[in-house]
Enzyme design. Structure first.
Site, PDB file in Angstrom:
ATOM      1  N   ASP A  96       0.851  -1.179   0.000  1.00  8.46           N
ATOM      2  CA  ASP A  96       0.000   0.000   0.000  1.00  8.46           C
ATOM      3  C   ASP A  96       0.893   1.238   0.000  1.00  8.46           C
ATOM      4  OD1 ASP A  96       0.904   0.287   2.591  1.00  8.46           O
ATOM      5  OD2 ASP A  96      -0.999  -0.163   3.543  1.00  8.46           O
ATOM      6  N   GLY A  98       0.996   3.875   2.009  1.00  6.08           N
ATOM      7  CA  GLY A  98       1.300   4.562   3.256  1.00  6.08           C
ATOM      8  C   GLY A  98       0.355   5.701   3.563  1.00  6.08           C
ATOM      9  N   GLY A  99      -0.571   5.988   2.648  1.00  5.60           N
ATOM     10  CA  GLY A  99      -1.491   7.103   2.842  1.00  5.60           C
ATOM     11  C   GLY A  99      -2.324   6.988   4.097  1.00  5.60           C
ATOM     12  N   PHE A 100      -2.899   5.816   4.334  1.00 11.21           N
ATOM     13  CA  PHE A 100      -3.744   5.628   5.511  1.00 11.21           C
ATOM     14  C   PHE A 100      -2.943   5.846   6.791  1.00 11.21           C
ATOM     15  CE2 PHE A 100      -5.494   2.997   8.919  1.00 11.21           C
ATOM     16  CZ  PHE A 100      -6.801   3.465   8.963  1.00 11.21           C
ATOM     17  N   ASP A 150      -2.573   8.476  -1.913  1.00  7.20           N
ATOM     18  CA  ASP A 150      -3.907   9.058  -1.797  1.00  7.20           C
ATOM     19  C   ASP A 150      -4.091   9.682  -0.419  1.00  7.20           C
ATOM     20  OD1 ASP A 150      -3.980   6.674  -0.315  1.00  7.20           O
ATOM     21  OD2 ASP A 150      -6.132   6.464  -0.612  1.00  7.20           O
ATOM     22  N   GLN A 192     -11.459   7.518  -4.103  1.00  3.18           N
ATOM     23  CA  GLN A 192     -11.840   8.136  -2.840  1.00  3.18           C
ATOM     24  C   GLN A 192     -13.168   8.879  -3.024  1.00  3.18           C
ATOM     25  OE1 GLN A 192     -10.753   7.714   0.111  1.00  3.18           O
ATOM     26  NE2 GLN A 192      -8.716   6.803  -0.114  1.00  3.18           N
ATOM     27  N   GLY A 219     -10.960   4.373   1.785  1.00  3.25           N
ATOM     28  CA  GLY A 219     -11.765   5.290   2.572  1.00  3.25           C
ATOM     29  C   GLY A 219     -13.109   4.776   3.026  1.00  3.25           C
ATOM     30  N   ASP A 269      -7.943  -6.991   2.116  1.00  6.77           N
ATOM     31  CA  ASP A 269      -6.900  -7.229   3.110  1.00  6.77           C
ATOM     32  C   ASP A 269      -7.322  -6.620   4.433  1.00  6.77           C
ATOM     33  OD1 ASP A 269      -5.066  -4.617   3.958  1.00  6.77           O
ATOM     34  OD2 ASP A 269      -6.246  -4.337   2.136  1.00  6.77           O
ATOM     35  N   CYS A 307     -12.465 -26.786  10.859  1.00  2.00           N
ATOM     36  CA  CYS A 307     -11.250 -26.194  10.288  1.00  2.00           C
ATOM     37  C   CYS A 307     -10.183 -27.258  10.047  1.00  2.00           C
ATOM     38  CB  CYS A 307     -10.709 -25.113  11.225  1.00  2.00           C
ATOM     39  SG  CYS A 307      -9.250 -24.257  10.582  1.00  2.00           S
ATOM     40  N   CYS A 309      -6.819 -26.426   9.691  1.00  2.00           N
ATOM     41  CA  CYS A 309      -5.504 -25.814   9.893  1.00  2.00           C
ATOM     42  C   CYS A 309      -4.652 -26.608  10.881  1.00  2.00           C
ATOM     43  CB  CYS A 309      -5.641 -24.363  10.368  1.00  2.00           C
ATOM     44  SG  CYS A 309      -6.017 -24.176  12.129  1.00  2.00           S
ATOM     45  N   CYS A 312      -5.945 -26.530  14.564  1.00  2.00           N
ATOM     46  CA  CYS A 312      -7.120 -27.364  14.843  1.00  2.00           C
ATOM     47  C   CYS A 312      -6.818 -28.850  14.699  1.00  2.00           C
ATOM     48  CB  CYS A 312      -8.277 -26.950  13.942  1.00  2.00           C
ATOM     49  SG  CYS A 312      -8.917 -25.304  14.334  1.00  2.00           S
ATOM     50  N   HIS A 338      -4.629 -20.096  12.691  1.00  2.00           N
ATOM     51  CA  HIS A 338      -6.035 -20.481  12.548  1.00  2.00           C
ATOM     52  C   HIS A 338      -6.873 -19.365  11.930  1.00  2.00           C
ATOM     53  CE1 HIS A 338     -10.084 -21.853  13.305  1.00  2.00           C
ATOM     54  NE2 HIS A 338     -10.307 -20.667  13.837  1.00  2.00           N
TER      55      HIS A 338
END
Length: 374
Positions: A96, A98-100, A150, A192, A219, A269, A307, A309, A312, A338
């Site tokens: 990403d 880095g804006g956020f 952004d 945005q 956003g 994500d 599950c 994994c 589990c 998990h």
């Protein structure tokens, strides 16, 4: 010249319009819709790359430009051969912009047309991000997919400020495209416009004119009520090109992931699965389990009977509770494995249901079992 990243549509769910596809990247194909684990600082917290591939079944991970710029520094990552070699990950990576992170610093930053001056949350040192600087950093990091710089406005924000921010984000996106030179990376634009439909429409139209190889919605999922999230998601997603990847940033709860898929989103994500693992909480097919609670002290059952994994297959709720209560790192590791596997498995199921034109029925059944209200 063929773009570094392309989208192949395989099937559209007849009930909902959800998309089943493949995103082709220089480091492999991504089956979509997909959930991407977040490796903020060139690592998904407490997990090895081998565990991510073999147990979580992660196809792609996300890393963060802001954090890697501060430490170890993008020059060091470049010297190491880029993020893939630096962290020993041979599958796709998205960074990403880095804006956020920069804009969440609030009183530690100043926004101008040129970019953003901010103080490091680590030591208070001053730094400046311009669109050109962000492109320099992301090119050095070497991810397959990189994001344009952004501004992510807070919720709620006034119409006037949101409009100014959206227009500046578009101008920054144009500067990012002009500055980006690395041919084996795909630069995505970020739509945005806050929670104003006309601003979202204008943002999408202007960015589409710039012809990025992929687009993201930024956003939303920033603290607004769920009905506002759904309204803006279902309004904005159809504005995005049908022949390119669609990415919804910062979404990771099961209901938000399912809704995103129904809206036609390909990639999501979120830090949520590892963050709640550190608090002793597990995502299961029957709802959240706060395993640190006393009720699980003598619970010899699996964390989630449905599950597959590593956690589990091998450990009980009682043992994991003991580890969490004793502040043993293994407890966090087991819950992280998990939770991430739960979400990648959920998206595997979503892909199957799209192919069967049954995603809407699956959502309704899942909500009933999980206790969600639509």
């Amino acid at each position: 010249m063929k773009p570094a990243v392309t989208y192949e549509l395989l099937h559209v769910d007849k009930q909902t319009g959800a998309r089943r596809g493949i995103v082709h990247t220089p480091h492999g194909d991504i089956q979509t819709p997909i959930f991407m684990p977040v490796g903020t600082q060139a690592t998904v917290k407490s997990l090895t790359p081998e565990e991510l591939k073999e147990e979580v079944k992660a196809q792609i991970i996300l890393s963060n430009t802001y954090h890697l710029y501060l430490r170890p520094g993008h020059e060091i990552v470049k010297e190491a051969g880029g993020l893939h070699k630096f962290m020993n990950w041979d599958r796709p990576i998205l960074t990403d912009c880095g804006g956020f992170q920069v804009f969440s610093l609030s009183d530690l930053r100043t926004i101008s047309e040129d970019g953003v001056e901010f103080k490091s949350h680590l030591d208070g040192s001053k730094h400046f991000f311009s669109p050109e600087k962000v492109m320099e950093i992301e090119e050095a990091l070497g991810a397959d997919i990189i994001m344009a710089f952004d501004e992510c406005v807070e919720y709620p924000s006034t119409y006037e400020y949101t409009k100014q921010s959206m227009e500046r984000t578009t101008r920054w996106a144009k500067r990012c495209k002009e500055a980006h030179k690395t041919e084996n990376q795909a630069l995505f634009g970020i739509i945005q416009g806050g929670f104003y439909e006309d601003l979202r429409k204008k943002s999408a139209e202007d960015l589409i004119k710039l012809d990025f190889p992929g687009y993201a919605i930024g956003g939303i999922s920033v603290g607004e009520p769920k009905e506002e999230y759904l309204k803006m998601l279902y309004y904005t997603a159809p504005l995005m090109p049908k022949d390119k990847p669609r990415y919804l940033m910062g979404v990771g709860t099961p209901d938000y992931l399912i809704e995103a898929s129904i809206a036609g989103i390909d990639m999501c994500d979120c830090v949520l699965p590892t963050r709640i693992a550190r608090n002793g909480t597990a995502l299961t097919w029957n709802g959240k389990v706060v395993v640190r609670n006393a009720t699980y002290e003598r619970d010899w059952g699996k964390l989630d009977p449905e599950c597959d994994c590593y956690t589990c297959r091998n450990y009980t709720r009682a043992y994991i509770r003991h580890l969490i209560k004793a502040n043993e790192i293994l407890g966090v590791r087991l819950l992280s494995i998990h939770n991430l596997r739960f979400l990648t498995k959920l998206m595997e199921r979503v892909r199957i249901e799209i192919e069967a034109d049954n995603l809407l029925n699956f959502r309704n059944e899942f909500y009933k079992k999980y206790g969600y209200i639509r």
